[in-house]
Design a protein around this motif. Structure first.
Motif, PDB file in Angstrom:
ATOM      1  N   ARG A 298     -20.953   2.650   7.677  1.00 36.66           N
ATOM      2  CA  ARG A 298     -22.336   2.824   8.116  1.00 36.66           C
ATOM      3  C   ARG A 298     -23.321   2.790   6.942  1.00 36.66           C
ATOM      4  O   ARG A 298     -24.512   3.028   7.118  1.00 36.66           O
ATOM      5  N   GLY A 299     -22.804   2.585   5.719  1.00 35.40           N
ATOM      6  CA  GLY A 299     -23.696   2.505   4.564  1.00 35.40           C
ATOM      7  C   GLY A 299     -23.954   3.830   3.880  1.00 35.40           C
ATOM      8  O   GLY A 299     -24.854   3.937   3.049  1.00 35.40           O
ATOM      9  N   VAL A 300     -23.153   4.861   4.212  1.00 34.42           N
ATOM     10  CA  VAL A 300     -23.298   6.133   3.503  1.00 34.42           C
ATOM     11  C   VAL A 300     -22.646   5.981   2.135  1.00 34.42           C
ATOM     12  O   VAL A 300     -21.511   5.543   2.024  1.00 34.42           O
ATOM     13  N   VAL A 301     -23.398   6.336   1.087  1.00 35.39           N
ATOM     14  CA  VAL A 301     -22.865   6.215  -0.264  1.00 35.39           C
ATOM     15  C   VAL A 301     -22.217   7.542  -0.671  1.00 35.39           C
ATOM     16  O   VAL A 301     -22.848   8.594  -0.593  1.00 35.39           O
ATOM     17  N   VAL A 302     -20.944   7.480  -1.077  1.00 31.00           N
ATOM     18  CA  VAL A 302     -20.253   8.680  -1.556  1.00 31.00           C
ATOM     19  C   VAL A 302     -20.100   8.573  -3.069  1.00 31.00           C
ATOM     20  O   VAL A 302     -19.511   7.620  -3.565  1.00 31.00           O
ATOM     21  N   VAL A 303     -20.674   9.542  -3.795  1.00 28.83           N
ATOM     22  CA  VAL A 303     -20.583   9.511  -5.251  1.00 28.83           C
ATOM     23  C   VAL A 303     -19.651  10.622  -5.714  1.00 28.83           C
ATOM     24  O   VAL A 303     -19.902  11.800  -5.451  1.00 28.83           O
ATOM     25  N   GLY A 304     -18.569  10.245  -6.382  1.00 24.29           N
ATOM     26  CA  GLY A 304     -17.663  11.232  -6.981  1.00 24.29           C
ATOM     27  C   GLY A 304     -18.056  11.389  -8.431  1.00 24.29           C
ATOM     28  O   GLY A 304     -18.229  10.400  -9.123  1.00 24.29           O
ATOM     29  N   ILE A 305     -18.247  12.635  -8.895  1.00 27.50           N
ATOM     30  CA  ILE A 305     -18.726  12.782 -10.277  1.00 27.50           C
ATOM     31  C   ILE A 305     -17.790  13.584 -11.174  1.00 27.50           C
ATOM     32  O   ILE A 305     -17.224  14.577 -10.779  1.00 27.50           O
TER      33      ILE A 305
END
Lengths: 157, 106
Positions: B10-17
């Protein structure tokens, strides 16, 4: 960030102090993480007796975070990122507590004038949380009269 | 410093930091400028952050909302959770236990 950090450790420093450590940190925020790890490492459990002065969580969270905040404040607000200035850290390990002194070359400030960052109108501000966080993570915070040196006390436990 | 940036269907951006706040800020702003609106920041591999890191998150949250988007945080360890509670930032962010839970809530 180029120069390595050198932690000076003196055991049996006397007058209730078991160990004293000192460290000069250049006024560059890139040194905050390495300086914190260097000091925190001295408190990590070494495996055997005697039991550690501070619990693993207090070292991992309270000591590390509070020291990082104090260093960042000293570098940014005290020494204004001036590479010719250093922040001096002195750690007194006593039988009942650890005292960490963080001193910069700045003009100092009035800690009482720093507003509470948890007030609704300040909650969405980007800065101004360092001192607040620091005060909540250690047992005692005492500033020098001028305000360029802070002493953080973590009691044993 | 490493970051993982993934986008779900759906275009949700998941950022792992695992890196620092300034780099995180840059990555998220780039994705926002690229049209992404929904973000999850995954702290599963983050040990601790300081108040400048908190400041970055507050600033990103504002920027994302200004674009009509939504930011959720996930995977905070006990220390990070305590830091958010101390600073009352737990009231400003939607915080989910896991990235999967955060994604399901969009």
């Amino acid at each position: 960030m180029t120069a390595p950090l050198r932690l000076d450790v003196r055991r049996g420093a006397g007058r209730g102090t078991v160990t004293e450590m000192s460290l000069d940190v250049p006024s560059d925020l890139g040194y905050v993480g390495p300086a914190v790890e260097l000091i925190a490492d001295q408190f990590q459990a070494s495996g055997g007796a005697p039991p550690p002065l501070l619990s693993p969580r207090r070292v991992r969270f309270n000591l590390r975070t509070a020291l990082a905040e104090a260093l960042a404040n000293a570098i940014a607000y005290g020494n204004r990122h001036d590479p010719r200035r250093v922040v001096r850290v002195r750690v007194e390990v006593r039988r009942d507590a650890v005292r960490i002194h963080v001193t910069d070359d700045g003009a100092g400030f009035d800690p009482a004038a720093v507003p509470d960052p948890t007030l609704p109108e300040r909650l969405e501000r980007e800065d101004g949380r360092g001192l607040f966080v620091l005060r909540r993570l250690v047992d005692r915070v005492v500033f020098s009269e001028k305000g360029n040196s802070v002493c953080l006390t973590l009691r044993a436990g | 410093m490493t970051f993982s940036l993934t986008k779900d269907k759906r275009g949700v951006v998941v950022v792992g930091i695992v890196g620092n706040g300034q780099e995180l800020k840059q990555k998220v702003i780039e994705a926002l400028e690229g049209g992404a609106k929904q973000f999850v920041i995954d702290f599963t591999r983050t040990g601790y952050i300081d108040s400048s890191g908190l400041g970055v998150l507050v600033s990103l949250s504002k920027k994302i909302r200004e674009q009509g988007g939504d930011l959720r945080l996930a995977g905070l360890n006990e220390d990070l959770q305590t830091l958010f509670e101390l600073t009352k930032l737990d009231t400003l962010f939607s915080i989910a236990k896991t990235p999967a839970e955060a994604l399901a809530a969009f």
